[in-house]
Design an enzyme around this catalytic site. Structure first.
Site, PDB file in Angstrom:
ATOM      1  N   GLU A 161       3.307   9.299  11.908  1.00 29.80           N
ATOM      2  CA  GLU A 161       3.022   8.234  12.877  1.00 29.80           C
ATOM      3  C   GLU A 161       4.095   8.047  13.949  1.00 29.80           C
ATOM      4  O   GLU A 161       4.603   6.956  14.174  1.00 29.80           O
ATOM      5  CB  GLU A 161       2.788   6.921  12.101  1.00 29.80           C
ATOM      6  N   GLU A 265      -5.863  10.699   4.515  1.00 28.24           N
ATOM      7  CA  GLU A 265      -5.848   9.348   3.946  1.00 28.24           C
ATOM      8  C   GLU A 265      -7.223   8.714   4.125  1.00 28.24           C
ATOM      9  O   GLU A 265      -7.389   7.704   4.772  1.00 28.24           O
ATOM     10  CB  GLU A 265      -4.755   8.504   4.619  1.00 28.24           C
TER      11      GLU A 265
HETATM   12  O1  G3I Z   1       7.007  -2.033  -4.935  1.00 27.75           O
HETATM   13  C1  G3I Z   1       7.108  -3.349  -4.356  1.00 27.75           C
HETATM   14  C2  G3I Z   1       7.110  -4.395  -5.462  1.00 27.75           C
HETATM   15  O2  G3I Z   1       8.289  -4.218  -6.257  1.00 27.75           O
HETATM   16  C3  G3I Z   1       7.104  -5.784  -4.852  1.00 27.75           C
HETATM   17  O3  G3I Z   1       7.004  -6.753  -5.886  1.00 27.75           O
HETATM   18  C4  G3I Z   1       5.938  -5.925  -3.900  1.00 27.75           C
HETATM   19  C5  G3I Z   1       6.004  -7.271  -3.206  1.00 27.75           C
HETATM   20  O4  G3I Z   1       4.995  -7.284  -2.216  1.00 27.75           O
HETATM   21  O5  G3I Z   1       5.980  -4.891  -2.868  1.00 27.75           O
HETATM   22  C6  G3I Z   1       5.922  -3.597  -3.447  1.00 27.75           C
HETATM   23  O6  G3I Z   1       5.981  -2.633  -2.400  1.00 27.75           O
HETATM   24  C7  G3I Z   1       4.765  -2.511  -1.681  1.00 27.75           C
HETATM   25  C8  G3I Z   1       4.323  -1.044  -1.752  1.00 27.75           C
HETATM   26  O7  G3I Z   1       3.158  -0.824  -0.955  1.00 27.75           O
HETATM   27  C9  G3I Z   1       4.006  -0.631  -3.199  1.00 27.75           C
HETATM   28  O8  G3I Z   1       2.918  -1.398  -3.660  1.00 27.75           O
HETATM   29  C10 G3I Z   1       5.054  -2.853  -0.220  1.00 27.75           C
HETATM   30  O9  G3I Z   1       5.341  -4.238  -0.145  1.00 27.75           O
HETATM   31  C11 G3I Z   1       3.831  -2.534   0.622  1.00 27.75           C
HETATM   32  O10 G3I Z   1       4.164  -2.695   2.012  1.00 27.75           O
HETATM   33  C12 G3I Z   1       3.453  -1.067   0.432  1.00 27.75           C
HETATM   34  O11 G3I Z   1       2.268  -0.845   1.166  1.00 27.75           O
HETATM   35  C13 G3I Z   1       1.980   0.550   1.389  1.00 27.75           C
HETATM   36  C14 G3I Z   1       2.045   0.818   2.905  1.00 27.75           C
HETATM   37  O12 G3I Z   1       1.685   2.191   3.147  1.00 27.75           O
HETATM   38  C15 G3I Z   1       3.442   0.626   3.427  1.00 27.75           C
HETATM   39  O13 G3I Z   1       4.269   1.574   2.823  1.00 27.75           O
HETATM   40  C16 G3I Z   1       0.575   0.832   0.882  1.00 27.75           C
HETATM   41  O14 G3I Z   1       0.558   0.721  -0.545  1.00 27.75           O
HETATM   42  C17 G3I Z   1       0.165   2.247   1.276  1.00 27.75           C
HETATM   43  O15 G3I Z   1      -1.210   2.488   0.951  1.00 27.75           O
HETATM   44  C18 G3I Z   1       0.321   2.439   2.773  1.00 27.75           C
HETATM   45  O16 G3I Z   1       0.023   3.773   3.059  1.00 27.75           O
HETATM   46  C19 G3I Z   1       0.206   4.135   4.450  1.00 27.75           C
HETATM   47  C20 G3I Z   1       0.692   5.571   4.494  1.00 27.75           C
HETATM   48  O17 G3I Z   1       1.896   5.686   3.758  1.00 27.75           O
HETATM   49  C21 G3I Z   1       0.852   6.033   5.922  1.00 27.75           C
HETATM   50  N1  G3I Z   1      -0.394   5.872   6.656  1.00 27.75           N
HETATM   51  C22 G3I Z   1      -0.901   4.503   6.648  1.00 27.75           C
HETATM   52  C23 G3I Z   1      -1.121   4.037   5.205  1.00 27.75           C
HETATM   53  C24 G3I Z   1      -1.678   2.637   5.192  1.00 27.75           C
HETATM   54  O18 G3I Z   1      -0.732   1.756   5.731  1.00 27.75           O
END
Ligand code: G3I
Length: 377
Positions: A161, A265
Site C-alpha cells: 500500500e 485479500e
Molecule cells: O493483538 C492486539 C491485542 O493484543 C489487543 O488487545 C487488541 C486491542 O484492540 O489489538 C490487537 O491488535 C489488532 C490486530 O489486528 C490483531 O487482531 C489491531 O488492533 C488491529 O488494528 C489489527 O487489524 C488488522 C489490520 O490489518 C491492521 O493491521 C486486521 O486484523 C487485518 O485483517 C488487516 O489486514 C490488512 C492487511 O494487512 C493489509 N491490507 C488491508 C487489510 C485490511 O486492513
C-alpha cells in the site's frame, strides 16, 4: 413383474449414483483439488489459527487450501516491536503449519505504513529519523525476518500500500523520509535475504485505472533497476456490486504484462456502509450506527444468494485468467474471523467469506464449485 424389476433396478441405480455423486461432491469440495491445475487457493490465518488453537479452522485449511498468509503475525509491530526485540514464536508456528500441510507459504508484509512501530521513524531524540538511519533499520528488519525464513516462506509482500487511489505516492513516513529509495532498498534487501522467494507489490483498489497505472509505473521502475518484483498482489476487498468484473479483469490483464497476478485479500462486504467507504485503508473508520449493522440475526437468504452469485462470477473470471493468476487468498477463514466485523465500523456482524461462524461452507462455496465445474466441462 418386469416393470417392478426395472423400477427396483432404477431405484438401486439412482441410490448408487446419488451416494457416488454426494461422495464425489464431498470429495470435490476440496477447493485446492478443484483449482490444483489453475492457481494456489488459500486464506489469511489469525494468531489462534496459526498457533494450533483453532482445530476446526485447521480442518478447513487442510482440506481446502494450498496456500496460507499471515493476517498480522509477521507485521513489523508483531515480529519486531522494539529495536532489539524479535517475537518469532507465532511466525515459526505459522511456517511450521504451512510446511505440515505442504502449502505455499506467504509472508505479509515487510514494509507498510501501518502497524510499524514509531521508533522505526524516529531518532534517539524522538525527531524524524534521517534517510540513512531509516533505510538502515529497514535493511536490518528485512535481513532478519526474511532471512530467518529463507527457503521456507515462498513469497513476500515486500511493500504494501505505497500508493494513493489516484496513483501518486502515499505520503507515508517511509516516503517522506526516504523518497523512492525506500522501495528500491526494500526489494533489493529482500532479494538478498532470500534469493529464491517470490517478491510482490501488494495494494488495494488496484481495479481503479489511476491506481492500476500507478502500480504499473512503480513496479516497472523497480524492474528497470534490475530489482526482482515477481508480481502484483491485488487485494480483493470488494463489495457485492463494485468493482465490476470488467474493472477487475482489466487490471488482471494489465498486471499480467509485468509478472504474476495474485488476488491477495479476497472478501466481499455485504453490509451497507457510509457512502465514501471503499478499499481497505484502516484509518478510514466511522462511528457505530445501528443502521449499518443490519444482519445481527444472520444473513437473509436473498443476500446469501447475491453473495454466492458474486463469488461465482468472480471465480469464473479467475478461472478464465488462470494462466495469469498464480494465487487467490481469502482474507480470513470464517465470517467470525473477518476484519470486516470491525471495519470501517467497529462491532458489526459481517458475512464476507465462504465459511460461516459454525465453520460450515456457505452457498457461496458451492456456487464457486458449480461455476468452475461448468467452465471446466
Ligand atoms: O493483538 C492486539 C491485542 O493484543 C489487543 O488487545 C487488541 C486491542 O484492540 O489489538 C490487537 O491488535 C489488532 C490486530 O489486528 C490483531 O487482531 C489491531 O488492533 C488491529 O488494528 C489489527 O487489524 C488488522 C489490520 O490489518 C491492521 O493491521 C486486521 O486484523 C487485518 O485483517 C488487516 O489486514 C490488512 C492487511 O494487512 C493489509 N491490507 C488491508 C487489510 C485490511 O486492513
Amino acid at each position: 413383474m418386469r416393470k417392478n424389476r426395472i423400477l427396483v433396478a432404477a431405484g438401486v441405480a439412482l441410490a448408487t449414483f446419488g451416494s457416488v455423486a454426494s461422495t464425489n461432491l464431498a470429495e470435490e469440495t476440496s477447493l485446492k483439488k478443484i483449482f490444483k491445475d489453475d492457481f494456489y487457493i488459500g486464506a489469511a490465518l489469525n494468531h489462534r489459527q496459526a498457533t494450533g488453537q483453532d482445530p476446526k479452522a485447521e480442518a478447513i485449511i487442510a482440506q481446502h487450501f494450498s496456500t496460507i498468509s499471515p493476517e498480522n503475525l509477521l507485521k513489523w509491530e508483531s515480529v519486531h516491536p522494539q529495536p532489539t526485540t524479535f517475537n518469532y514464536k507465532p511466525a515459526d508456528a505459522y511456517v511450521a503449519l504451512g510446511k505440515k500441510h505442504k502449502q505455499f507459504i506467504v509472508g505479509h508484509a515487510l514494509v507498510w505504513h501501518q502497524q510499524t512501530p514509531k521508533w522505526v521513524f524516529e531518532d534517539e531524540a524522538g525527531q524524524p529519523a534521517i534517510k540513512e538511519q531509516l533505510l538502515k533499520r529497514q535493511t536490518e528488519h528485512i535481513m532478519a525476518v526474511a532471512g530467518r525464513y529463507k527457503g521456507q516462506i515462498n513469497g513476500w509482500d515486500v511493500v504494501n500500500e505505497a500508493l494513493n487511489d489516484d496513483g501518486t505516492m502515499r505520503q507515508s513516513k517511509w516516503y517522506k523520509i526516504a523518497g523512492d529509495d525506500f522501495l528500491a532498498n526494500a526489494y533489493q534487501t529482500a532479494q538478498k535475504a532470500d534469493p529464491k522467494a517470490e517478491l510482490y507489490y501488494n495494494d488495494y483498489n488496484l481495479w481503479k485505472p489511476a491506481k492500476r497505472d500507478g502500480a504499473i509505473k512503480l513496479v516497472k521502475s523497480l524492474q528497470a533497476k534490475g530489482l526482482k518484483v515477481t508480481g502484483i498482489g491485488m487485494q480483493g476487498h470488494w463489495g457485492l456490486e463494485s468493482p465490476s468484473i470488467q474493472q477487475i479483469e482489466e487490471s488482471i490483464v494489465a498486471f499480467s504484462k509485468l509478472g504474476n497476478v495474485m488476488i491477495t485479500e479476497l472478501d466481499i462486504d455485504v453490509l451497507p456502509n457510509p457512502s465514501n467507504r471503499a478499499g481497505a485503508d484502516i484509518d478510514a473508520t466511522f462511528e457505530f450506527d445501528q443502521k449499518y449493522n443490519v444482519y445481527t440475526n444472520g444473513l437473509p437468504n436473498e443476500v446469501q444468494q447475491k453473495l454466492a452469485k458474486r463469488y461465482a462470477d468472480i471465480f469464473t473470471l479467475f478461472h478464465k485468467h488462470r494462466d495469469k493468476i498464480t494465487r487467490v487468498t481469502f482474507w480470513g477463514v470464517t465470517d467470525a474471523d473477518s476484519w470486516l466485523n470491525d471495519w470501517p465500523i467497529k462491532g458489526r456482524t459481517s458475512y464476507p467469506l465462504i465459511f460461516d461462524r459454525n465453520y460450515q461452507p456457505k452457498p457461496a462455496l458451492q456456487a464457486i464449485v458449480q461455476a468452475v465445474k461448468k467452465e471446466k466441462s
